[in-house]
Write a protein that holds these residues in place. Structure first.
Motif, mmCIF file in Angstrom:
data_model
loop_
_atom_site.group_PDB
_atom_site.id
_atom_site.type_symbol
_atom_site.label_atom_id
_atom_site.label_comp_id
_atom_site.label_asym_id
_atom_site.label_seq_id
_atom_site.Cartn_x
_atom_site.Cartn_y
_atom_site.Cartn_z
ATOM 1 N N GLU A 69 0.829 -1.208 0.000
ATOM 2 C CA GLU A 69 0.000 0.000 0.000
ATOM 3 C C GLU A 69 0.866 1.261 0.000
ATOM 4 O O GLU A 69 0.618 2.204 -0.747
ATOM 5 C CB GLU A 69 -0.922 -0.004 1.219
ATOM 6 N N GLU A 70 1.907 1.261 0.801
ATOM 7 C CA GLU A 70 2.797 2.421 0.852
ATOM 8 C C GLU A 70 3.565 2.584 -0.462
ATOM 9 O O GLU A 70 3.720 3.697 -0.969
ATOM 10 C CB GLU A 70 3.763 2.309 2.032
ATOM 11 N N GLY A 72 2.578 1.555 -3.408
ATOM 12 C CA GLY A 72 1.603 1.965 -4.407
ATOM 13 C C GLY A 72 1.260 3.435 -4.304
ATOM 14 O O GLY A 72 1.164 4.138 -5.319
ATOM 15 N N ALA A 73 1.082 3.909 -3.092
ATOM 16 C CA ALA A 73 0.769 5.327 -2.892
ATOM 17 C C ALA A 73 1.921 6.209 -3.364
ATOM 18 O O ALA A 73 1.707 7.253 -3.994
ATOM 19 C CB ALA A 73 0.465 5.592 -1.419
ATOM 20 N N ALA A 74 3.147 5.777 -3.101
ATOM 21 C CA ALA A 74 4.318 6.564 -3.515
ATOM 22 C C ALA A 74 4.477 6.575 -5.028
ATOM 23 O O ALA A 74 4.936 7.563 -5.604
ATOM 24 C CB ALA A 74 5.581 6.002 -2.858
ATOM 25 N N ARG A 76 2.018 6.340 -7.218
ATOM 26 C CA ARG A 76 0.809 6.826 -7.880
ATOM 27 C C ARG A 76 1.076 8.029 -8.784
ATOM 28 O O ARG A 76 0.599 8.096 -9.909
ATOM 29 C CB ARG A 76 -0.259 7.171 -6.818
ATOM 30 N N ARG A 77 1.829 9.002 -8.314
ATOM 31 C CA ARG A 77 2.081 10.218 -9.107
ATOM 32 C C ARG A 77 2.764 9.871 -10.429
ATOM 33 O O ARG A 77 2.392 10.386 -11.482
ATOM 34 C CB ARG A 77 2.929 11.199 -8.293
ATOM 35 N N TYR A 129 0.733 -4.199 -10.237
ATOM 36 C CA TYR A 129 1.759 -3.177 -10.438
ATOM 37 C C TYR A 129 2.332 -3.256 -11.852
ATOM 38 O O TYR A 129 2.507 -2.236 -12.521
ATOM 39 C CB TYR A 129 2.861 -3.341 -9.384
#
Length: 189
Positions: A69-70, A72-74, A76-77, A129
């Motif tokens: 999750e971390e 993926g969030a990083a 995302r941009r 991913y």
């Protein structure tokens, strides 16, 4: 008057199980970790363990889900962007490197060892991913921002596997810079 939310006894025990698993993964292959080891490390009985998790695999998946999750969030941009964006790419890679430093034993066993305990995680998370990276490559190519080359899925697979292998061996800032340069040159020339 509002009451302060504090961790319950259950929350503390669940976290103790997770912390024990992290610690054990630093020195014990995943296949040798037992529920008895996890329970003992958390200071609870074997039967008490099952109140929090239904299996060892559930503990490992909980650890991996947090890490994924971390990551993926990083990412995302960069994944949602388009064109050559070295800052977004470097930010995503830097977070991945930090997570490899913090959770290397777990990630090595989950992503590189082909351990059957992690087959579902690899299929779900890694496949997702890879699909996102391939979509980014295809989008950049269709917009004329990226070079032609191998099929986006094949290139994504090569780049992601390379990232895992590099960070498994060396999750340093220098490795982040190297991977950033390789990805950018592979996609944008």
């Amino acid at each position: 008057m509002a009451r302060r939310k504090t961790a319950t006894k259950g929350d503390i025990r669940e976290q103790a199980i997770l912390n024990t698993a992290r610690e054990l993964l630093g020195s014990v292959p995943v296949g040798q970790i037992t529920i008895d080891m996890l329970a003992a490390g958390a200071g609870i009985s074997r039967s008490g363990f099952y109140f929090y998790f239904d299996s060892k695999t559930a503990v490992l998946e909980a650890l991996l889900d947090d890490v994924a999750e971390e990551m993926g969030a990083a990412a995302r941009r960069w994944l949602d962007g388009s064109g050559d964006d070295p800052d977004a790419l470097r930010e995503a890679l830097a977070v991945s490197a930090r997570l490899w430093r913090e959770h290397g034993p777990l990630l090595r066993q989950a992503l590189l060892a082909e351990d059957p305990e992690f087959a579902e995680f690899r299929e779900h998370v890694v496949r997702g991913y890879l699909n996102q990276v391939a979509a980014r490559i295809a989008r950049d190519r269709s917009e004329g921002d990226a070079l032609p080359g191998p099929a986006p899925e094949r290139l994504a697979q090569a780049l992601v596997r390379m990232k895992f292998a590099v960070f498994a061996a060396d999750p340093s800032d220098e490795a982040v810079d190297t991977l950033c340069a390789v990805v950018r040159r592979s996609l944008y020339g």
